[in-house]
Design a protein around this motif. Sequence first.
Motif, PDB file in Angstrom:
ATOM      1  N   VAL A  27       0.867  -1.184   0.000  1.00 29.98           N
ATOM      2  CA  VAL A  27       0.000   0.000   0.000  1.00 29.98           C
ATOM      3  C   VAL A  27       0.905   1.237   0.000  1.00 29.98           C
ATOM      4  N   PRO A  28       1.526   1.568  -1.132  1.00 32.12           N
ATOM      5  CA  PRO A  28       2.536   2.633  -1.173  1.00 32.12           C
ATOM      6  C   PRO A  28       2.001   4.017  -0.870  1.00 32.12           C
ATOM      7  N   GLU A  29       0.692   4.252  -1.032  1.00 33.97           N
ATOM      8  CA  GLU A  29       0.168   5.592  -0.767  1.00 33.97           C
ATOM      9  C   GLU A  29       0.269   5.979   0.706  1.00 33.97           C
ATOM     10  N   VAL A  30       0.335   4.979   1.607  1.00 36.07           N
ATOM     11  CA  VAL A  30       0.502   5.279   3.028  1.00 36.07           C
ATOM     12  C   VAL A  30       1.911   5.808   3.293  1.00 36.07           C
ATOM     13  N   ASN A  31       2.840   5.497   2.374  1.00 34.33           N
ATOM     14  CA  ASN A  31       4.227   5.933   2.506  1.00 34.33           C
ATOM     15  C   ASN A  31       4.513   7.149   1.620  1.00 34.33           C
ATOM     16  N   ALA A  32       3.468   7.780   1.098  1.00 35.35           N
ATOM     17  CA  ALA A  32       3.635   8.907   0.167  1.00 35.35           C
ATOM     18  C   ALA A  32       3.277  10.210   0.867  1.00 35.35           C
ATOM     19  N   GLU A  33       3.428  11.320   0.138  1.00 35.92           N
ATOM     20  CA  GLU A  33       3.029  12.614   0.666  1.00 35.92           C
ATOM     21  C   GLU A  33       2.510  13.490  -0.463  1.00 35.92           C
TER      22      GLU A  33
ATOM     23  N   ASP B 242       0.635  17.384  -6.570  1.00 33.65           N
ATOM     24  CA  ASP B 242       1.317  16.131  -6.899  1.00 33.65           C
ATOM     25  C   ASP B 242       1.303  15.190  -5.699  1.00 33.65           C
ATOM     26  N   VAL B 243       1.381  13.894  -5.985  1.00 37.46           N
ATOM     27  CA  VAL B 243       1.584  12.874  -4.961  1.00 37.46           C
ATOM     28  C   VAL B 243       2.991  12.321  -5.143  1.00 37.46           C
ATOM     29  N   VAL B 244       3.804  12.372  -4.089  1.00 35.92           N
ATOM     30  CA  VAL B 244       5.185  11.900  -4.146  1.00 35.92           C
ATOM     31  C   VAL B 244       5.244  10.505  -3.515  1.00 35.92           C
ATOM     32  N   TYR B 245       5.440   9.495  -4.351  1.00 40.63           N
ATOM     33  CA  TYR B 245       5.585   8.122  -3.853  1.00 40.63           C
ATOM     34  C   TYR B 245       7.067   7.855  -3.566  1.00 40.63           C
ATOM     35  N   LYS B 246       7.337   7.250  -2.433  1.00 43.68           N
ATOM     36  CA  LYS B 246       8.722   7.052  -1.996  1.00 43.68           C
ATOM     37  C   LYS B 246       9.092   5.582  -2.090  1.00 43.68           C
TER      38      LYS B 246
ATOM     39  N   LEU C  73      -1.124  12.681  12.884  1.00 37.65           N
ATOM     40  CA  LEU C  73      -0.135  12.589  11.816  1.00 37.65           C
ATOM     41  C   LEU C  73       1.061  13.481  12.086  1.00 37.65           C
ATOM     42  N   ASN C  74       2.196  13.052  11.557  1.00 29.93           N
ATOM     43  CA  ASN C  74       3.435  13.819  11.629  1.00 29.93           C
ATOM     44  C   ASN C  74       3.694  14.400  10.236  1.00 29.93           C
ATOM     45  N   PRO C  75       3.211  15.627   9.942  1.00 29.56           N
ATOM     46  CA  PRO C  75       3.301  16.183   8.580  1.00 29.56           C
ATOM     47  C   PRO C  75       4.751  16.211   8.082  1.00 29.56           C
ATOM     48  N   PRO C  76       4.959  16.008   6.764  1.00 31.93           N
ATOM     49  CA  PRO C  76       3.957  15.838   5.702  1.00 31.93           C
ATOM     50  C   PRO C  76       3.596  14.375   5.449  1.00 31.93           C
ATOM     51  N   GLN C  77       3.864  13.507   6.415  1.00 32.80           N
ATOM     52  CA  GLN C  77       3.577  12.086   6.231  1.00 32.80           C
ATOM     53  C   GLN C  77       2.081  11.844   6.126  1.00 32.80           C
ATOM     54  N   SER C  78       1.733  10.733   5.498  1.00 33.18           N
ATOM     55  CA  SER C  78       0.318  10.401   5.283  1.00 33.18           C
ATOM     56  C   SER C  78      -0.177   9.294   6.199  1.00 33.18           C
ATOM     57  N   GLY C  79       0.692   8.745   7.041  1.00 35.64           N
ATOM     58  CA  GLY C  79       0.252   7.667   7.913  1.00 35.64           C
ATOM     59  C   GLY C  79       1.087   7.576   9.181  1.00 35.64           C
TER      60      GLY C  79
ATOM     61  N   ARG D 100      -6.981  12.422   2.110  1.00 41.46           N
ATOM     62  CA  ARG D 100      -6.825  13.074   0.811  1.00 41.46           C
ATOM     63  C   ARG D 100      -6.051  12.196  -0.166  1.00 41.46           C
ATOM     64  N   ILE D 101      -5.191  11.340   0.384  1.00 38.20           N
ATOM     65  CA  ILE D 101      -4.339  10.518  -0.470  1.00 38.20           C
ATOM     66  C   ILE D 101      -4.568   9.032  -0.252  1.00 38.20           C
ATOM     67  N   VAL D 102      -4.985   8.649   0.952  1.00 35.55           N
ATOM     68  CA  VAL D 102      -5.192   7.238   1.296  1.00 35.55           C
ATOM     69  C   VAL D 102      -6.685   6.974   1.420  1.00 35.55           C
ATOM     70  N   ASP D 103      -7.188   6.040   0.625  1.00 37.35           N
ATOM     71  CA  ASP D 103      -8.589   5.645   0.724  1.00 37.35           C
ATOM     72  C   ASP D 103      -8.790   4.671   1.879  1.00 37.35           C
ATOM     73  N   GLY D 104     -10.046   4.499   2.261  1.00 40.30           N
ATOM     74  CA  GLY D 104     -10.332   3.581   3.354  1.00 40.30           C
ATOM     75  C   GLY D 104      -9.876   2.167   3.066  1.00 40.30           C
ATOM     76  N   LYS D 105     -10.044   1.723   1.818  1.00 45.06           N
ATOM     77  CA  LYS D 105      -9.607   0.371   1.450  1.00 45.06           C
ATOM     78  C   LYS D 105      -8.114   0.203   1.664  1.00 45.06           C
ATOM     79  N   GLY D 106      -7.332   1.200   1.241  1.00 43.99           N
ATOM     80  CA  GLY D 106      -5.885   1.108   1.415  1.00 43.99           C
ATOM     81  C   GLY D 106      -5.473   1.095   2.870  1.00 43.99           C
ATOM     82  N   ALA D 107      -6.148   1.928   3.690  1.00 42.36           N
ATOM     83  CA  ALA D 107      -5.808   1.986   5.107  1.00 42.36           C
ATOM     84  C   ALA D 107      -6.120   0.664   5.798  1.00 42.36           C
ATOM     85  N   VAL D 108      -7.297   0.104   5.519  1.00 41.98           N
ATOM     86  CA  VAL D 108      -7.672  -1.163   6.140  1.00 41.98           C
ATOM     87  C   VAL D 108      -6.753  -2.284   5.662  1.00 41.98           C
TER      88      VAL D 108
END
Length: 516
Positions: free
Chosen positions: A360-366, A371-375, A449-455, A488-496
Amino acid sequence: MSTEVRVPTLGESVTEATVATWFKKPGDSVAEDEMLCELETDKVTVEVPSPAAGKLADIVAAEGETVGVDALLAVISEAGQAGSETPQPRPSEEKAEADAEEADTAGDAVDVMVPALGESVTEATVATWFKKVGDAVEADEMLCELETDKVSVEVPAPAAGTLSEILAEDGSTVAAGARLAVISASGKGAAKAGKPASEETAPAAQGSGKDVEDAPAARKLMAEKGIGRDQVTATGRDGRIMKEDVQKAIANADAAPAAQAAPAPTAPAPRAPAARAPVPAEDAAREERVKMTRLRQTIARRLKDAQNTAAMLTTYNEVDMGAVMDLRKEYKDLFEKKHGVKLGFMSFFVKACCHALTEVPEVNAEIDGTDVVYKNYVHMGVAVGTPSGLVVPVVRDADKMGFAAIEKKIAELGLRARDGKLSMAEMQGGSFTISNGGVYGSLMSSPILNPPQSGILGMHKIQERPMVVKGQIVARPMMYLALSYDHRIVDGKGAVTFLVRVKEALEDPRRLLMDL
């Protein structure tokens, strides 16, 4: 001849600090390495020692001023004069001898016990003994060092005397409150012999009667709160009282049933612009107003920014920790023998999160603008609670590290965080964060959350609860997990999905080895 006192290096990317407190005034004699003042930055407190012995001739930067790196703070004149005379040790030495005489009548033997190790920590390993049987010891002198899953704990001597017996040798596992050693009070007079180097620091102890200089920040806080040195348990090396020791003593006093009402410094929220409602005069007289440290101001601002900026949502799950606990119990001795570090729970969570983040890479993105920055890396932030506030040191490239490397790095960063020695570079660049409220006994919480992190993953207390396993009700060691994420970047499906993958990896650690 004069010597300049300048602002030391403050850490990478830190260019200025505020002069918080001067411990000396112009005309005072100072010894070499004696603490002159304390500086505060956004993240850490820095103590400035005297570069030479002499007299403090002039203070250039007064309290409250903002100074840059290498800026002139003060001037010391007549270098060497005060250090050569050293008149102060004699009264301190006389007081120490008087204390020793009083202790002679206290009794023949004193037990050295394992101190409180923290919430949910029930055992420790004796790492190193600094003394051997027959050695003379001072009161509050460090006897040994214990290691737990989270921190190293130094054990001071409860009284002066002779170490007559060691009950737990190096490498032994001991429980909280267990006996470690026995001190015989009859031979403590010998403890004064052969310690000229320690006596040189006695003038700086400010009449404490100890041969150890307490941290200046600790002395200042004890004076502000009216706390005596005997009311504080020292954890610093050689019995040095640190600022966090005083804060713990204050917290313990506030928690007591007979304690007075808690002071007001923590009550005002970080809403500085909002005017406070009028307070009756009789209440105002019993309040105390203390300026927030820069660290606390930064924490307050960043946490509020996270709430105002991100569309924050939290999802929960629970995990059966039995498999991890069994695996750890089976291999912890072999692991420590080979790698030289204890096998804790945090490395399992770091590995499980790294595994889940690949799916679930969007949890590791910002988010950066539109733009969405995938790491394609995992820089894992590990939240650490310190007496000064919450800091988040970063384990860089955690996805490429093994269990031993992760445990060593977390132990190193945690110790540096508690000592206030983290640099800015060590707290920047994280892509995901783990916060362990379980060490304080938290059963359930929603981490911010610890900005700019998404999770951010919240760990909690392990507690046995009745669970249905194959149709039978059995007691299992369960932990609630909480994932707060930016919707804004992580949907419920991805989080679960992320949380389920973490749960699966922890309930069957073999999945981590097989990348399943």
